[in-house]
Design a protein around this motif. Sequence first.
Motif, mmCIF file in Angstrom:
data_model
loop_
_atom_site.group_PDB
_atom_site.id
_atom_site.type_symbol
_atom_site.label_atom_id
_atom_site.label_comp_id
_atom_site.label_asym_id
_atom_site.label_seq_id
_atom_site.Cartn_x
_atom_site.Cartn_y
_atom_site.Cartn_z
ATOM 1 N N UNK A 1 0.836 -1.197 0.000
ATOM 2 C CA UNK A 1 0.000 0.000 0.000
ATOM 3 C C UNK A 1 0.869 1.245 0.000
ATOM 4 N N UNK A 2 0.638 2.135 -0.990
ATOM 5 C CA UNK A 2 1.453 3.334 -1.172
ATOM 6 C C UNK A 2 0.679 4.559 -0.677
ATOM 7 N N UNK A 3 1.180 5.231 0.366
ATOM 8 C CA UNK A 3 0.437 6.341 0.966
ATOM 9 C C UNK A 3 0.872 7.712 0.451
ATOM 10 N N UNK A 4 -0.120 8.601 0.235
ATOM 11 C CA UNK A 4 0.164 9.972 -0.167
ATOM 12 C C UNK A 4 0.161 10.921 1.015
ATOM 13 N N UNK A 5 0.265 12.205 0.692
ATOM 14 C CA UNK A 5 0.359 13.278 1.686
ATOM 15 C C UNK A 5 -1.032 13.616 2.251
ATOM 16 N N UNK A 6 -1.050 14.598 3.159
ATOM 17 C CA UNK A 6 -2.319 15.116 3.707
ATOM 18 C C UNK A 6 -3.136 14.013 4.372
ATOM 19 N N UNK A 7 -2.476 13.225 5.246
ATOM 20 C CA UNK A 7 -3.146 12.176 6.023
ATOM 21 C C UNK A 7 -3.776 11.126 5.106
ATOM 22 N N UNK A 8 -3.124 10.896 3.978
ATOM 23 C CA UNK A 8 -3.623 9.982 2.942
ATOM 24 C C UNK A 8 -5.069 10.294 2.529
ATOM 25 N N UNK A 9 -5.368 11.576 2.463
ATOM 26 C CA UNK A 9 -6.731 11.973 2.092
ATOM 27 C C UNK A 9 -7.105 11.489 0.694
ATOM 28 N N UNK A 10 -8.220 10.773 0.618
ATOM 29 C CA UNK A 10 -8.726 10.351 -0.692
ATOM 30 C C UNK A 10 -9.127 11.567 -1.522
ATOM 31 N N UNK A 11 -9.573 12.606 -0.832
ATOM 32 C CA UNK A 11 -10.112 13.792 -1.514
ATOM 33 C C UNK A 11 -9.028 14.550 -2.272
ATOM 34 N N UNK A 12 -7.822 14.682 -1.686
ATOM 35 C CA UNK A 12 -6.771 15.480 -2.325
ATOM 36 C C UNK A 12 -5.628 14.621 -2.845
ATOM 37 N N UNK A 13 -5.860 13.319 -2.964
ATOM 38 C CA UNK A 13 -4.802 12.411 -3.422
ATOM 39 C C UNK A 13 -4.281 12.816 -4.798
ATOM 40 N N UNK A 14 -5.182 13.174 -5.676
ATOM 41 C CA UNK A 14 -4.761 13.566 -7.021
ATOM 42 C C UNK A 14 -4.388 15.051 -7.054
ATOM 43 N N UNK A 15 -5.280 15.922 -6.523
ATOM 44 C CA UNK A 15 -5.080 17.372 -6.662
ATOM 45 C C UNK A 15 -3.851 17.865 -5.919
ATOM 46 N N UNK A 16 -3.506 17.226 -4.813
ATOM 47 C CA UNK A 16 -2.344 17.690 -4.058
ATOM 48 C C UNK A 16 -1.016 17.121 -4.568
ATOM 49 N N UNK A 17 -1.081 16.301 -5.606
ATOM 50 C CA UNK A 17 0.155 15.836 -6.223
ATOM 51 C C UNK A 17 0.620 14.465 -5.790
ATOM 52 N N UNK A 18 -0.067 13.859 -4.786
ATOM 53 C CA UNK A 18 0.380 12.547 -4.310
ATOM 54 C C UNK A 18 0.230 11.482 -5.394
ATOM 55 N N UNK A 19 -0.924 11.479 -6.032
ATOM 56 C CA UNK A 19 -1.175 10.461 -7.060
ATOM 57 C C UNK A 19 -0.142 10.501 -8.173
ATOM 58 N N UNK A 20 0.034 11.669 -8.810
ATOM 59 C CA UNK A 20 1.039 11.742 -9.883
ATOM 60 C C UNK A 20 2.437 11.337 -9.412
ATOM 61 N N UNK A 21 2.827 11.737 -8.199
ATOM 62 C CA UNK A 21 4.175 11.383 -7.714
ATOM 63 C C UNK A 21 4.295 9.879 -7.485
#
Length: 429
Positions: free
Chosen positions: A271-291
């Motif tokens: 499981x790969x976690x993004x920023x902002x508390x792994x928020x599903x809402x901002x996963x793409x917009x905050x740049x976690x998804x693309x990174x």
Amino acid sequence: MSRVLAFGLLFGLGVVSRVNAQSPLYGQCGGTGWAGATTCVAGATCVVSNPYYSQCLPGAASSSTAATATTTTPTTTSSAPTTTSAPTSTPSGTGKLSHVGINISGFDFGCNSDGSCTASGAWPPLLKYYGHDGAGQMQHFVNDDGFNTFRLPVGWQFLSNDAQTGTLNETNFAEYNDLVNACLATGASCIVDVHNYARFNGAIIGQGGPSNAVFATLWGNIAAKFASNSKIIFGVMNEPHDVPDINMWAASVQAAVTAIRNAGATSQIILLPGNNWTSAQTFVSNGSGPALLTVTNPDGTTTGLVFDVHKYLDSDNSGTNAECVTNNIASSWQPLADWLRTNKRQAFNTETGGGNTASCVQYLCQQIAYQAQNSDVFLGYVGWAAGNFDPSYVLSEVPTQSGSTWTDTLLVKSCLAPVSGSQSGSTGM
Ligand SMILES: *[C@@H]1O[C@H](CO)[C@@H](O)[C@H](O)[C@H]1NC(C)=O
Ligand SMILES: *[C@@H]1O[C@H](CO)[C@@H](O)[C@H](O)[C@H]1NC(C)=O
Ligand SMILES: *[C@@H]1O[C@H](CO)[C@@H](O)[C@H](O)[C@H]1NC(C)=O
Ligand SMILES: *[C@@H]1O[C@H](CO)[C@@H](O)[C@H](O)[C@H]1NC(C)=O
């Protein structure tokens, strides 16, 4: 209890009975692809919540009202305001999620959101270590509720006995492994979750804190213990937040993935976690998804690499309020599903939940039904939380035991438990 009995009866009698039956309070009663009951039990009304889901909500209504509601399309005035944007891709899930679970918390106790934890603060949720009966809870959740996944959070400091190193303290690891083995004994999938918010005692991994090499050593050592077990899922990190450079964070995640695979755990889910508390809402917009799209297995593929996302349903998405205000579909799940489909990837909602209140039953059942309809891109969800929490905890999913009988919380029995029928496919044959 009566809901479980009713489900068993429907299951036994098969499809014909199921179509003629009325949906229970908070059950599904319509939506795209729904083949089940379209009327509600007495005292409930069938209300359209979105194109994919209509739900029996409290309130008396004639059966004709209910029938109208279930056939209403999203273009009419009765559609919910949260469904104004059309999806750019079509849900093509089976209606049944592959992984549905509960967090069994305790080894993460003593961890703060700045990544400071103490080994002595951990409280193993096992009777033999004077904790709650986490093993019994898991057996109950599997046998009585149909769950098939548990998330087992643990602080890095517990695993290393407070040293900022990737070396496991074997005494401490053996205690954690007792919980993992209790999970595996149920036949469920078990998520090993390092619960450190991308940090060790306040400093960010790879960005001032432990180096990526130390983080990779930790994960290589953990993965070596479980390399041969296909039921283990590796949760690289719980809830990174305020990480300044998302691309550097992706490099830290890459180091962990490479270490896990090179330790011999070649095929398990990571499981790969993004920023902002792994928020599903901002996963793409905050740049976690693309990174995180750049993270690969050593062979260059992305097989088994699944994005980790969390989402709560309360007013500030904190998971601290008893009341829920949203099903997150328009804000989070629909856009995320579209992005995942476009990129041919999947995500796993490893934390969600709410109070044991009517509003949370309403919205969480809606969220789960939507995820199930999009099970081509969503693996499933894990509720927060059971284990060593006191049953008075606002988000408690701790079942209470009386003799050999376990009683679930309102939210578990109404929505989270697969036997509740909140996933439309779960009542199919
Ligand atoms: C491992 O941790 C225990 C405490 O649980 C401690 O007593 C022991 O000294 C540690 N072992 C090593 C090798 O550091
Ligand atoms: C983090 O996510 C929440 C919703 O989950 C959002 O309201 C907030 O603006 C996000 N913060 C950042 C910095 O992206
Ligand atoms: C992502 O969130 C951070 C805070 O965590 C914020 O500073 C940054 O502007 C956000 N980036 C985007 C692209 O929204
Ligand atoms: C799972 O457990 C961790 C550790 O306590 C907790 O922080 C998290 O919120 C839980 N997630 C869910 C979905 O319950």
